[in-house]
Design an enzyme around this catalytic site. Sequence first.
Site, PDB file in Angstrom:
ATOM      1  CG  HIS A 176      -2.646  -0.249   9.684  1.00 58.75           C
ATOM      2  ND1 HIS A 176      -2.650   0.408   8.526  1.00 58.75           N
ATOM      3  CD2 HIS A 176      -2.567   0.581  10.616  1.00 58.75           C
ATOM      4  CE1 HIS A 176      -2.305   1.680   8.869  1.00 58.75           C
ATOM      5  NE2 HIS A 176      -2.511   1.692  10.296  1.00 58.75           N
ATOM      6  NE  ARG A 177      -9.271  -1.360   5.287  1.00 55.68           N
ATOM      7  CZ  ARG A 177     -10.204  -0.733   4.401  1.00 55.68           C
ATOM      8  NH1 ARG A 177     -10.595  -1.399   3.279  1.00 55.68           N
ATOM      9  NH2 ARG A 177     -10.771   0.260   4.681  1.00 55.68           N
ATOM     10  CG  ASP A 178      -2.570   3.374   4.065  1.00 55.33           C
ATOM     11  OD1 ASP A 178      -1.619   2.922   3.031  1.00 55.33           O
ATOM     12  OD2 ASP A 178      -2.655   4.518   4.181  1.00 55.33           O
ATOM     13  CB  ILE A 179       1.453  -1.344   6.841  1.00 54.89           C
ATOM     14  CG1 ILE A 179       0.486  -1.893   7.908  1.00 54.89           C
ATOM     15  CG2 ILE A 179       2.812  -1.285   7.278  1.00 54.89           C
ATOM     16  CD1 ILE A 179       0.586  -3.312   8.380  1.00 54.89           C
ATOM     17  CG  ASN A 238       0.078   5.723   7.305  1.00 51.68           C
ATOM     18  OD1 ASN A 238       0.153   6.795   7.289  1.00 51.68           O
ATOM     19  ND2 ASN A 238      -0.814   4.932   6.437  1.00 51.68           N
TER      20      ASN A 238
END
Length: 255
Positions: free
Chosen positions: A40-43, A47
């Site tokens: 995912h890279r942007d938890i 979000n």
Amino acid sequence: MHLFTVTDEPLSWILRSKILAGVGSALHYLHYEYDQKVVHRDIKASNIMLDSNFNARLGDFGLARALDHEKTSYTEAEGVLGTIGYIAPECFLTGKATQHSDIYAFGALLIEVVSGQRPGTKVNGFQFMVDYVWSLYREGRILDAVDKRLADDYDSEEAQRFLLLGLACSHPIANERPKTHAIVQMLAGSMAVPQVPPFKPAFMWPAMMPIDDLSQATSIYKTPLSISQYETRGLEPVASGKLLKYSGYTDRSMV
């Protein structure tokens, strides 16, 4: 964002627990149950989307990348992307996002939801919330990190388990972090949280590192970036690539 809404009634403990369980299950799906492995890279809290019943859905796949099954990481040519406080330490050296770095971000989220404080909150001389919680754990008073707005209206055993799991997921050494299948069970209380050391371990670079990784790290960091530059990059729009589509969103709102 419900977690930080200034009202007389904070987000209840029951809902916080429900949301964390939902995000944990969603992360496990991305890592192991979807057709492709997805990082995912942007938890982060902003979000996480909630429906009218406060069922959690992991949203914003703008930075997410699907990996071929034989691959374990994704390298971002422009450097480290994400949000400071959620970015795993190894990412600053390799520029690579992995399932391990997603777990690190989930650890920051766990502590954030339990404490009601953002990961980058400076408290008692600590730069990040995770370091403050580690100090409380070492002193035998980890429950002091629980959101004060909850007063005594929370499950102390569950809160302690979540905070310890947050520290386990925030382990500076990537391979020491639990996998998502274990995380789901730990959140549910059907598996014990791994032993957490009283002092935060130092970040250590693996003794043996592939040449490709070394060259990648060298090329990315010939010109170091300041934290403010990383923050700026993390907020820039990025081509989304292949996105996952979730159904069932109603009355969307953020945690």
